[in-house]
Design a protein around this motif. Sequence first.
Motif, PDB file in Angstrom:
ATOM      1  N   GLY A   1       0.785  -1.237   0.000  1.00 28.52           N
ATOM      2  CA  GLY A   1       0.000   0.000   0.000  1.00 28.52           C
ATOM      3  C   GLY A   1       0.811   1.278   0.000  1.00 28.52           C
TER       4      GLY A   1
ATOM      5  N   ARG B   1      -3.308   2.129  -2.192  1.00 24.49           N
ATOM      6  CA  ARG B   1      -3.900   0.912  -1.656  1.00 24.49           C
ATOM      7  C   ARG B   1      -3.811  -0.236  -2.659  1.00 24.49           C
ATOM      8  NH1 ARG B   1      -9.302   0.845   1.992  1.00 24.49           N
ATOM      9  NH2 ARG B   1      -9.286  -1.366   2.408  1.00 24.49           N
TER      10      ARG B   1
ATOM     11  N   PRO C   1      -2.271   4.406   7.043  1.00 21.88           N
ATOM     12  CA  PRO C   1      -1.856   4.737   5.677  1.00 21.88           C
ATOM     13  C   PRO C   1      -1.542   6.239   5.550  1.00 21.88           C
ATOM     14  CG  PRO C   1      -3.828   3.373   5.656  1.00 21.88           C
ATOM     15  CD  PRO C   1      -3.599   3.780   7.079  1.00 21.88           C
TER      16      PRO C   1
ATOM     17  N   TYR D   1      -8.360   5.817  11.902  1.00 17.00           N
ATOM     18  CA  TYR D   1      -7.372   5.509  10.858  1.00 17.00           C
ATOM     19  C   TYR D   1      -6.504   4.307  11.224  1.00 17.00           C
ATOM     20  CZ  TYR D   1      -8.776  10.355  10.358  1.00 17.00           C
ATOM     21  OH  TYR D   1      -9.509  11.497  10.290  1.00 17.00           O
TER      22      TYR D   1
ATOM     23  N   HIS E   1      -6.307   1.139   9.092  1.00 17.83           N
ATOM     24  CA  HIS E   1      -7.479   1.428   8.266  1.00 17.83           C
ATOM     25  C   HIS E   1      -7.690   0.426   7.138  1.00 17.83           C
ATOM     26  CE1 HIS E   1     -10.008   3.312   5.236  1.00 17.83           C
ATOM     27  NE2 HIS E   1     -10.569   3.956   6.240  1.00 17.83           N
ATOM     28  N   ASP E   2      -6.625   0.148   6.379  1.00 14.56           N
ATOM     29  CA  ASP E   2      -6.818  -0.681   5.189  1.00 14.56           C
ATOM     30  C   ASP E   2      -6.922  -2.165   5.522  1.00 14.56           C
ATOM     31  OD1 ASP E   2      -6.799   1.679   3.886  1.00 14.56           O
ATOM     32  OD2 ASP E   2      -4.887   1.393   2.845  1.00 14.56           O
TER      33      ASP E   2
ATOM     34  N   ARG F   1     -13.091  -2.394   4.494  1.00 19.49           N
ATOM     35  CA  ARG F   1     -13.047  -2.727   3.083  1.00 19.49           C
ATOM     36  C   ARG F   1     -13.099  -1.438   2.270  1.00 19.49           C
ATOM     37  NH1 ARG F   1     -17.000  -7.940   3.596  1.00 19.49           N
ATOM     38  NH2 ARG F   1     -18.472  -6.344   4.277  1.00 19.49           N
ATOM     39  N   LYS F   2     -12.938  -1.614   0.980  1.00 17.03           N
ATOM     40  CA  LYS F   2     -12.889  -0.434   0.098  1.00 17.03           C
ATOM     41  C   LYS F   2     -14.147   0.414   0.207  1.00 17.03           C
ATOM     42  CE  LYS F   2      -9.621  -0.094  -3.403  1.00 17.03           C
ATOM     43  NZ  LYS F   2      -9.069  -0.574  -4.633  1.00 17.03           N
TER      44      LYS F   2
END
Lengths: 465, 205
Positions: A432, A436, B26, B41, B44-45, B49-50
Amino acid sequence: MAETMYDKIWNAHAIVERDDGQTLLYVPRHIVQEGSRFAFEFLQDRGLTVRRPRQMLASPQMSISTRRRDIEEITNPDQRLTVELLIENTRKFGVTHYGLDDPRQGIVHVVAPELGFVQPGTVLIIGDSHTCTAGAMGTLAIGVGATDVLHVLATQSIWQRKMRSLRITVDGILPEGVTAKDVILTIVGRIGANGGKGHVFEYAGSAIRAMSVEERLTVCNMSIEAGARSGMIAPDDTTFDYLAGRQFAPRGASWDRALRYWRSLPSDEAARFDREIHIDAATLAPMVTWGTSPEDVVPVDGRIPDPRAEPDAERRAHMEKTLGYMGLAPGTPVTDIAVDQVFIGSCTNARIEDLRAASAMIRGRRAVVPAFVVPGSTQVKHMAEAEGLDVIFRKAGFGWGEASCSMCVGMNGDTVGAGKRCVATISRSAAGRQGRGSRTHLVSPAAAAAAALTGRITDIRKMGA
Amino acid sequence: MEPFTVLDAAAAPLDMSNVDTGLIIPARFTRKPRRSGYQDYLFHDLRFRKDGSEAPGFVLNREGFRDARILVADRNFGAGSSREQAVWSLLDYGIRCVIAADFGEILEANALKCGLLPVRLDAESCLHLRGLLHAEPGARIRVDLAAQRVTGPDGVAYGFDIPPFRKTCLLGGLDDIDITRQHDAAFLAFETAYRQRYDWLFDAE
């Protein structure tokens, strides 16, 4: 007693030592960028002021657009605010700011040596982990977080614990096609991503001595990728020739006095290092990372490693996970890997020599995948344009941007799409990092240009004219 | 800084090594105003999910682990970028202690300065603790800074090291600027001598 260069610089800056081994070091040089907004915020919350603003520089680097030198180009309000706050805070406290309208703007790790602001035998603090880059000047350059930046702003000093020393000696002549980037990727692979923890590196040996200052900056830049807070190279005539005449470099009688000090800095012959690593330059090859850690590195003529052959269970699990993320199968020849895009830039590899090396690969060919070149500073950009490098890149279909960290950190909107494979000259391939789901392979500038021309990871030693 | 004395709280296992600061937060969130909080945050990823919905598999989204105040990770937690926001996102989420086999160096230093306690235990003990937490989500770990002792859900205790000065600061909630101000006379004397000795550094002023 015989001292290392690190010992000498440390001793010259040590104000007081606490009984727990923490030492208060004087900070003659400090640079801030837009990420330093929090430190300024905390400073003002506590009613404090900047202690020595004249020993500081500021430049925006991460949040700014590569399209145009205009704050209006920054569409993300959070990013734009940070750039505005840097202007406001530097004005408020009397710090020299090289902003978007200044030809000296750039990535701070490129600007610091370029302006001669960082000099041998000093301590440089920046709130950014790639501060170690400037160690190539024979400087103790330490990257810190916002709380330490606040401390430096308020006190012009920093608490540090003396690290252990690790000398990495690279002797011999680098084979054709093997660059400074390949040297440091090899070193990171050998030491491991956290193997240098608690150490300050000193790079030495004939291969390092033969390097230009810009090449040395590339080597020192990735010290942090092997876990070291700082890495340095003894200053020599190459360093002094580079510094002479730069904006902040001493002149006249001052130069002579400075030079006497600088020549006293190299580690004493009899100095003992806590660890030593030796590398034979002649055995090195162009390197490529295949995973999400910079230690995941193989020679370009090698294959993607097979986790089943890895005896260490933890490492095996990391490899399996990484290969899944990267979309790679064990055993694949590295040069069979097709790429989606190419990025040439960052504090690792966006100085003028990097851009020359990348443009020299083109020789009339065209990029077959999207490729983007972002100079490390506005000065580098102007120099490249004066040499016509921008025309070579553009004619070959490469994009040419304004100086910024750009796609190395992806804060300014320059990102790599999810699942897309980017060959890049940057220093980190973390999951990422470039956006991402992005997949990053780290290489040298020439290898990145070659990948743009062929659409796959390429061995520049086999790249015909 | 909020003092750290004893923390007896739910812990969550994070079965990943080399969790770098970019995974902890991120880069695109690192410009958010500090005062509005960084809890959303954190990871976060991995956590979302997106489309912004929770990723059900991620440990902090699972019952028993949501309110964790302690994380048990693996090797090299917090490597990579120096962003202190990584520490803020952990603290704002409510996590005050991370147990791992080792830490990224800058993260570890930042953590100590911001009131997040990094505890180094050997990889085997981390693995054992994570196993216990998986077996019993919501299980508590007790961290006693004064005694430098971590006690797992099974009652097994582990000692850990911390620089004595950092320990004092954490226990008392003192930060570095408070300490440095006690040395101001030494600073000024040093600086005067430094500016004479290396006067060329100040030519441009």
